[in-house]
Design an enzyme around this catalytic site. Structure first.
Site, PDB file in Angstrom:
ATOM      1  N   VAL A  34       0.831  -1.200   0.000  1.00  0.00           N
ATOM      2  CA  VAL A  34       0.000   0.000   0.000  1.00  0.00           C
ATOM      3  C   VAL A  34       0.867   1.252   0.000  1.00  0.00           C
ATOM      4  O   VAL A  34       0.636   2.190  -0.772  1.00  0.00           O
ATOM      5  CB  VAL A  34      -0.954   0.003   1.213  1.00  0.00           C
ATOM      6  N   ALA A  63       9.916   6.648   5.475  1.00  0.00           N
ATOM      7  CA  ALA A  63      10.617   5.973   6.573  1.00  0.00           C
ATOM      8  C   ALA A  63      10.381   4.471   6.493  1.00  0.00           C
ATOM      9  O   ALA A  63       9.234   4.017   6.420  1.00  0.00           O
ATOM     10  CB  ALA A  63      10.147   6.511   7.926  1.00  0.00           C
ATOM     11  N   LYS A 123      -5.887  -0.426  11.325  1.00  0.00           N
ATOM     12  CA  LYS A 123      -7.097  -0.838  12.038  1.00  0.00           C
ATOM     13  C   LYS A 123      -6.811  -1.387  13.420  1.00  0.00           C
ATOM     14  O   LYS A 123      -7.546  -1.125  14.378  1.00  0.00           O
ATOM     15  CB  LYS A 123      -7.855  -1.870  11.218  1.00  0.00           C
ATOM     16  N   ILE A 154     -13.409   0.805  -0.426  1.00  0.00           N
ATOM     17  CA  ILE A 154     -14.811   1.185  -0.261  1.00  0.00           C
ATOM     18  C   ILE A 154     -14.908   2.439   0.601  1.00  0.00           C
ATOM     19  O   ILE A 154     -14.430   2.450   1.740  1.00  0.00           O
ATOM     20  CB  ILE A 154     -15.625   0.056   0.404  1.00  0.00           C
ATOM     21  N   GLY A 205      -2.268 -15.043  -2.786  1.00  0.00           N
ATOM     22  CA  GLY A 205      -1.856 -13.869  -2.033  1.00  0.00           C
ATOM     23  C   GLY A 205      -2.962 -13.215  -1.233  1.00  0.00           C
ATOM     24  O   GLY A 205      -2.766 -12.151  -0.640  1.00  0.00           O
ATOM     25  N   GLU A 208      -2.280 -14.655   4.334  1.00  0.00           N
ATOM     26  CA  GLU A 208      -0.883 -14.670   4.760  1.00  0.00           C
ATOM     27  C   GLU A 208      -0.438 -16.109   5.032  1.00  0.00           C
ATOM     28  O   GLU A 208      -1.256 -17.031   5.161  1.00  0.00           O
ATOM     29  CB  GLU A 208      -0.721 -13.841   6.037  1.00  0.00           C
ATOM     30  N   ASP A 219      -9.065  -9.837  12.560  1.00  0.00           N
ATOM     31  CA  ASP A 219      -9.009  -8.690  11.653  1.00  0.00           C
ATOM     32  C   ASP A 219     -10.390  -8.055  11.512  1.00  0.00           C
ATOM     33  O   ASP A 219     -10.541  -6.831  11.604  1.00  0.00           O
ATOM     34  CB  ASP A 219      -8.489  -9.147  10.287  1.00  0.00           C
ATOM     35  N   LYS A 223     -12.017  -4.117  12.718  1.00  0.00           N
ATOM     36  CA  LYS A 223     -12.791  -3.261  11.824  1.00  0.00           C
ATOM     37  C   LYS A 223     -14.201  -3.033  12.371  1.00  0.00           C
ATOM     38  O   LYS A 223     -14.755  -1.939  12.234  1.00  0.00           O
ATOM     39  CB  LYS A 223     -12.846  -3.888  10.439  1.00  0.00           C
ATOM     40  N   GLY A 324      -5.627  -5.016  -1.123  1.00  0.00           N
ATOM     41  CA  GLY A 324      -4.759  -4.828  -2.279  1.00  0.00           C
ATOM     42  C   GLY A 324      -4.108  -3.465  -2.257  1.00  0.00           C
ATOM     43  O   GLY A 324      -4.642  -2.506  -1.690  1.00  0.00           O
TER      44      GLY A 324
END
Length: 457
Positions: A34, A63, A123, A154, A205, A208, A219, A223, A324
């Site tokens: 990203v 960084a 998150k 989104i 992909g 993980e 995860d 969120k 992505g």
């Protein structure tokens, strides 16, 4: 009759006549998939970004932990540094895409206290330390934006915070983890079992090497906490989110759902409750059965979707790519341009809208519906015993489906068995859980093969 269609135009440039700076200096923390795409957009689309933000956006450095590590995008070597604090000290706006709690939290605090606005997609950090960072940003009159923290490309957080600010959101249901949606969709559409679908997700992909955070629901829970905090204008901590994953979902569960016109999705659910105890909220993540007619049932592959119910707006659906490099970078850059325009125009930063402290309702008090799978002895009186227990706990049965299981060796003494699939009407979670526990203890019940919650029917 002639119909005139408006012509879409780019926003008028913001006047910078009274702005002391001709550009905003941007520091980027992290250069993974990203971060690399964000850096590319800042460099390649500089002219467009200037028109839309009203000032030049100058990327002054990136960084990273290792300067010469391979990147997915070719970027100027002179931008890279390992001195994150030194970079922050020179920035007007900091983009944090490192992930994790530390050092991200410390570096964001440094940026805010030095007067820099912050854009983040972290998150996990916001689910744990969000209120602290929102307060710090408010005290320093800077912007803290985090659209990329939920559902990738989104646009969901800004619509909830801004577009629905004059409405009352009652419920949010979301597919907010692309990995689990891909796995469940593969199991449903191809007949693959969980292990095979997970392996394919890893090969592509989507998952993980260690998929724990995804398949165990962690995860999605982070969120869900963020969505609930914005939707209900209250602080929701990660430990207030009930969380279950999808690792126990079997091919038999998928097939039984299909036969009943249902599909299994991992949902993040946040809802406002009103009962004798007053107004409360409940936030939870778990595998859920949905009718195939429900809008969320049609979300396939690694896509995300969020379904919002509001008192006046009614039902709203937000759908798109949830992960992505490029899709998530799009959300980051939306925040960057928005923050830059606010800096150019002046005025306090906009962080979050928590205005109350609604108590969290324990999941035991939530009213929901169960689908229960049972393997039972095929003998007289079994259904009566099971129905009696459901009735005793106030958990009425909506549908019951029985399938006889053939005996593999008719010459053996093995007693024939049957499979039952029971869907209940809505009842309290505690009543349904007690029902299942008592049914499980019946001598005629060989196994409770699955217990899934049901929504949308």
């Amino acid at each position: 009759m002639t119909i005139c269609c408006p012509v879409t135009q780019e926003p008028e440039p913001v006047s910078t006549a009274n702005i002391a700076k001709n550009s905003l200096k941007i520091a980027l923390l992290g250069c993974g998939n990203v971060g690399a795409e964000v850096a590319r957009i800042l460099l390649d689309d500089a002219a467009m970004l200037t028109r839309r933000s009203g000032t030049d956006l100058e990327l002054i450095g990136i960084a990273v932990r290792t300067v010469d590590a391979p990147r997915t995008v070719e970027l100027p070597a002179e931008l890279f540094t390992t001195d994150a604090s030194g970079l922050i000290a020179r920035a007007d706006l900091v983009i944090e895409l490192m992930g994790g709690i530390e050092p991200a939290r410390t570096l964001i605090r440094e940026a805010i206290t030095q007067g820099a606005s912050v854009v983040t997609g972290n998150k996990a950090l916001l689910a744990v330390h969000g209120p602290e960072l929102y307060q710090l940003a408010s005290e320093n009159a800077v912007q803290l934006s985090y659209e990329a923290a939920v559902a990738g490309a989104i646009p969901i957080l800004r619509p909830i915070r801004d577009s629905l600010a004059g409405d009352t959101i009652t419920r949010v249901l979301g597919i907010v983890n692309g990995t689990t949606n891909y796995i469940l969709d593969q199991m449903d559409t191809t007949g693959a079992d969980f292990a095979a679908a997970l392996a394919e997700a890893q090969r592509l992909g989507y998952a993980e090497a260690d998929p724990t955070a995804d398949v165990q629901g962690h995860d999605a829970a982070a969120k869900a906490a963020i969505l609930a905090s914005l939707s209900f204008h209250t602080d929701v901590a990660l430990d207030q989110v009930h969380c279950e994953g999808i690792a126990e979902i079997t091919s038999a569960d998928i097939e039984a759902a299909r036969e009943s016109g249902l599909v299994i999705k991992l949902l993040a659910i946040a809802e406002r409750l009103q009962d004798e105890e007053g107004e409360r909220i409940n936030v939870r993540v778990h595998p859920t059965l949905l009718p195939r007619s429900h809008p969320l049932a049609a979300v396939h592959g690694a896509f995300n979707a969020v379904f919002v119910e509001a008192e006046n707006a009614g039902e709203l659906m937000f759908y798109g790519q949830g992960a992505g490099g490029r899709p998530t970078a799009s959300a980051v850059m939306g925040d960057v341009v928005s923050a830059a325009r606010r800096i150019v125009l002046g005025g306090p930063g906009r962080t979050e809208t928590a205005s109350g402290h609604l108590p969290a309702a324990d999941i035991k008090t939530v009213r929901t519906s169960y689908s229960v799978g049972l393997e039972v002895s095929d003998e007289a009186g079994v259904l009566a015993q099971i129905a009696g227990i459901f009735a005793h706990h106030g958990a009425s049965i909506e549908t019951l489906r029985q399938t006889l299981r053939p005996v593999s060796d008719p010459a053996s003494d093995t007693q024939p068995s049957a499979e039952l699939r029971i869907v209940t009407h809505r009842a309290s979670e505690s009543a349904l859980a007690a029902t299942v526990a008592e049914v499980r203890a019946l001598p005629v019940v060989k196994a409770v093969t699955s217990v899934l919650r049901v929504e949308g029917i």
